[in-house]
Design a protein around this motif. Structure first.
Motif, mmCIF file in Angstrom:
data_model
loop_
_atom_site.group_PDB
_atom_site.id
_atom_site.type_symbol
_atom_site.label_atom_id
_atom_site.label_comp_id
_atom_site.label_asym_id
_atom_site.label_seq_id
_atom_site.Cartn_x
_atom_site.Cartn_y
_atom_site.Cartn_z
ATOM 1 N N LEU A 7 -20.951 26.745 66.848
ATOM 2 C CA LEU A 7 -21.134 27.777 65.533
ATOM 3 C C LEU A 7 -22.508 27.212 64.836
ATOM 4 C CD1 LEU A 7 -17.476 28.497 64.699
ATOM 5 C CD2 LEU A 7 -19.057 29.992 65.950
ATOM 6 N N ASN A 40 -18.230 34.278 59.747
ATOM 7 C CA ASN A 40 -18.808 35.160 58.760
ATOM 8 C C ASN A 40 -20.221 35.058 58.889
ATOM 9 O OD1 ASN A 40 -16.634 37.074 58.756
ATOM 10 N ND2 ASN A 40 -15.724 35.737 56.912
ATOM 11 N N GLY A 41 -20.789 34.155 59.450
ATOM 12 C CA GLY A 41 -22.363 33.901 59.227
ATOM 13 C C GLY A 41 -22.753 32.710 58.304
ATOM 14 N N GLY A 42 -21.666 32.081 57.792
ATOM 15 C CA GLY A 42 -22.011 30.881 57.001
ATOM 16 C C GLY A 42 -22.864 29.760 57.900
ATOM 17 N N ARG A 43 -23.625 29.171 57.328
ATOM 18 C CA ARG A 43 -24.256 28.099 57.847
ATOM 19 C C ARG A 43 -24.445 27.075 57.147
ATOM 20 N NH1 ARG A 43 -22.904 30.336 61.509
ATOM 21 N NH2 ARG A 43 -23.970 31.684 62.813
ATOM 22 N N GLU A 46 -13.013 35.021 68.479
ATOM 23 C CA GLU A 46 -14.094 35.997 67.743
ATOM 24 C C GLU A 46 -13.588 36.072 66.198
ATOM 25 O OE1 GLU A 46 -14.417 39.556 69.770
ATOM 26 O OE2 GLU A 46 -15.636 38.788 71.314
ATOM 27 N N ASP A 75 -31.155 35.911 70.972
ATOM 28 C CA ASP A 75 -31.371 37.387 70.899
ATOM 29 C C ASP A 75 -31.443 37.949 72.387
ATOM 30 O OD1 ASP A 75 -31.791 37.175 68.204
ATOM 31 O OD2 ASP A 75 -33.903 37.527 68.155
ATOM 32 N N GLN A 121 -15.721 30.796 57.494
ATOM 33 C CA GLN A 121 -17.086 31.031 56.773
ATOM 34 C C GLN A 121 -18.054 31.143 57.824
ATOM 35 O OE1 GLN A 121 -16.830 27.668 54.427
ATOM 36 N NE2 GLN A 121 -17.314 28.933 52.206
ATOM 37 N N LEU A 122 -18.031 30.324 58.960
ATOM 38 C CA LEU A 122 -18.837 30.231 60.001
ATOM 39 C C LEU A 122 -18.779 31.569 60.893
ATOM 40 C CD1 LEU A 122 -18.465 26.303 61.066
ATOM 41 C CD2 LEU A 122 -20.517 27.535 60.012
#
Ligand SMILES: C[S@@+](CC[C@H](N)C(=O)[O-])C[C@H]1O[C@@H](n2cnc3c(N)ncnc32)[C@H](O)[C@@H]1O
Length: 549
Positions: free
Chosen positions: A406, A514-517, A383, A374, A511-512
């Motif tokens: 990522l 878009n925040g996939g983990r 991006e 952060d 997916q990654l």
């Protein structure tokens, strides 16, 4: 928005597009340069297009070719009067050589660094003896000789081995220039020697102390030459003496009980000087007390040109204060970035490889925890899917380094050297119950994907006794690929939650983005470097083996 920024890209472009005039307090730069290259080769003249890479540093190459020739012309044209004179003299001396190509690459970057420095700022250029003499002339041209402060000799190697027909090369050179004569400078100290410590041979409730004379040679007519407590300094010594400070301060010392009165009438009063008051020995320009990091050191990331954090901390402390801005335009695995973060400076780091950007992200997380993400932003990475595809088409390895970032994984060591990967592109270490550390193995594919690749990863996961295998790809996985992944079953966490996680997971870049983990047990201490979580007994042994592979 966080002030700290990690830029991926060519530093000349990044400096020109993103870094404002007079916005930086301290620049440290360690440009790539392979001092192991044959010295003579660097200076041989090159015949135009046939020229080949001779100056090589990690991934970077300088050669005298048409591009270098255009860079040279541009730097002469736009670098200002002194830079032009300097480069033209280099050309007369060196001819169209690889060394000239290197200097023409450096010139416009140094001009930009001078532009972004505040008038109180300073710059430390780290180089070695292959090019330090040319770089000093170039620095004189850009920053002007009046602003030269020090040539620091860093003795990086203390090995004793001897070589024939020359002395062993053991030092790097750090050229220290300011932007003006109003530069910020904080003196740095090294610890006292044993002999100096022994001088503190008295002790009281305040700690160890020594007595330092309050009278020193030379007559003075002012207050320091006045009679105090019946002592006339003018009649002391061969040619008279004076007090080290004015009588009002001597009164203060006395009130605090800091004066040691002599037994003899003509003796000299002394001041109690405590060990804890001594900051140490002021540094000179030869630094032989910061060793090069060994490959087994905790801070080693396996990055070939990694510098010790202690060296960077010293430089940063000397030229900046908390809250100041530190810039490293060739930041590699981020030693200056990590040191700035530790010392509460703001920072800007630039590197032209995704490997470096990945290593820095993981380095910061390992050193300062997940929340550090952060406190900085990353600029210049893909991006969207189109950006990711074009990176994959451009350079398979750079794509892998970026994709591993990522999921917070660093590239597998052999990957950094572009060697055979045995199906492993990166890993993370997962701590399940106390003491149990298991790998999460990651495989990255930028091109067409098939079920056999997923099968291969399953084999690697079994061979390595890994907790989870992750298959990262750009293309959408086919049904047989999904079936193969599902057939691998689950990893059952032994934590209190006893959670279940697919043993083989396929994650697309989309997916990654878009925040996939990765689906894995929550980690208090997720690491991917050698300093993995502490393990016990048998497990510790296994862990060591894993890190020493
Ligand atoms: C000698 S290394 C720096 C090592 C760093 N001091 C550390 O401790 O890790 C030089 C770095 O400069 C980067 N580099 C080379 N040319 C560059 C450019 N034009 N723009 C940005 N970075 C560049 C390389 O990728 C490499 O990581």
């Amino acid at each position: 928005m966080p002030d700290n920024v990690l830029y991926y890209g060519d530093n000349l472009k990044v400096l020109r597009e993103h870094v404002a005039d007079e916005s930086v307090d301290l620049v440290y730069l360690d440009p790539p340069f392979n001092s192991n290259a044959d010295y003579n080769v660097l200076f041989s003249e090159k015949g135009g297009e046939k020229a080949h890479a001779q100056i090589q540093a990690f991934e970077d190459t300088w050669e005298w070719d048409q591009e270098a020739s255009a860079n040279f012309a541009d730097a002469v044209q736009n670098g200002g009067e002194y830079v032009a004179k300097c480069l033209l003299s280099f050309r007369a001396l060196l001819g169209a050589s690889d060394m000239l190509a290197y200097l023409a690459m450096m010139a416009p970057r140094l001009v930009e660094l001078s532009r972004v420095l505040k008038p109180t700022g300073s710059i430390f250029l780290h180089c070695d003896d292959t090019a330090s003499h040319y770089l000093k002339l170039l620095m004189d041209a850009v920053f002007r000789p009046d602003n030269f402060i020090n040539e620091i000799i860093w003795e990086r190697s203390q090995t004793r081995s001897s070589i024939s027909r020359s002395f062993r090369r053991a030092h790097d050179v750090i050229l220290f220039y300011s932007r003006s004569d109003d530069h910020k400078f904080n003196m740095q100290y090294r610890p006292l020697s044993d002999a100096s410590m022994n001088l503190y041979d008295h002790e009281d409730a305040g700690g160890k102390y020594q007595g330092v004379p309050l009278l020193v040679s030379g007559k003075r007519n002012g207050k320091t030459g006045a009679v105090w407590r019946g002592i006339d300094p003018n009649v002391r010594g061969k040619a008279g003496m004076h007090w080290v400070t004015i009588p009002a301060n001597l009164d203060e010392y006395e009130k605090k009980g800091l004066i040691l009165w002599p037994d003899k009438k003509d003796g000299t009063p002394r001041l109690k000087y405590y060990l804890h008051q001594s900051p140490g020995v002021p540094l000179n320009d030869i630094w032989d007390d910061v060793p090069l990091i060994s490959s087994s050191a905790a801070e080693s990331l396996g990055y070939p040109t990694q510098k010790p954090e202690a060296l960077l901390e010293r430089i940063i402390r000397s030229g900046s204060d908390e809250g100041d801005v530190v810039l490293d335009p060739f930041c590699g695995c981020g030693t200056a970035v990590a040191a700035s973060q530790r010392l509460d400076r703001r920072w800007l780091g630039i590197d032209v490889t995704h490997l470096a950007v990945n290593l820095i992200k993981v380095r910061l997380r390992d050193a300062f925890g997940e929340k550090v993400a952060d406190t900085y932003r990353v600029v210049g990475e893909p991006e969207d899917l189109a950006g990711a595809q074009s990176l994959a088409d451009d350079d398979k390895y750079q794509f892998q380094y970026w994709a591993l970032g990522l999921v917070g994984a660093r590239p597998h060591q052999s990957q950094q050297k572009k060697g055979a990967d045995k199906g492993i592109d990166g890993r993370l270490w997962l701590t399940d119950t106390a003491g149990e550390v298991k790998p999460v193995i990651i495989s990255v594919k930028g091109g067409h994907v098939t079920v056999s690749q997923v099968r291969d990863l399953r084999g690697v996961v079994e061979r390595e006794d890994a907790a989870i295998g992750v298959f990262i790809c750009i293309e959408e996985p086919t049904s047989p690929m999904r079936r193969e992944a599902a057939d691998a079953g689950f990893f059952e966490s032994k934590t209190l939650a006893k959670s279940k996680h697919p043993r083989l997971q396929i994650l697309t870049i989309e997916q990654l983005l878009n925040g996939g983990r990765i689906d894995m047990p929550p980690q208090a201490d997720l690491r991917s470097f050698k300093q993995a979580p502490k393990a016990k007994g048998k497990q510790a042994h296994k862990q060591e083996e894993m890190f020493n592979e």
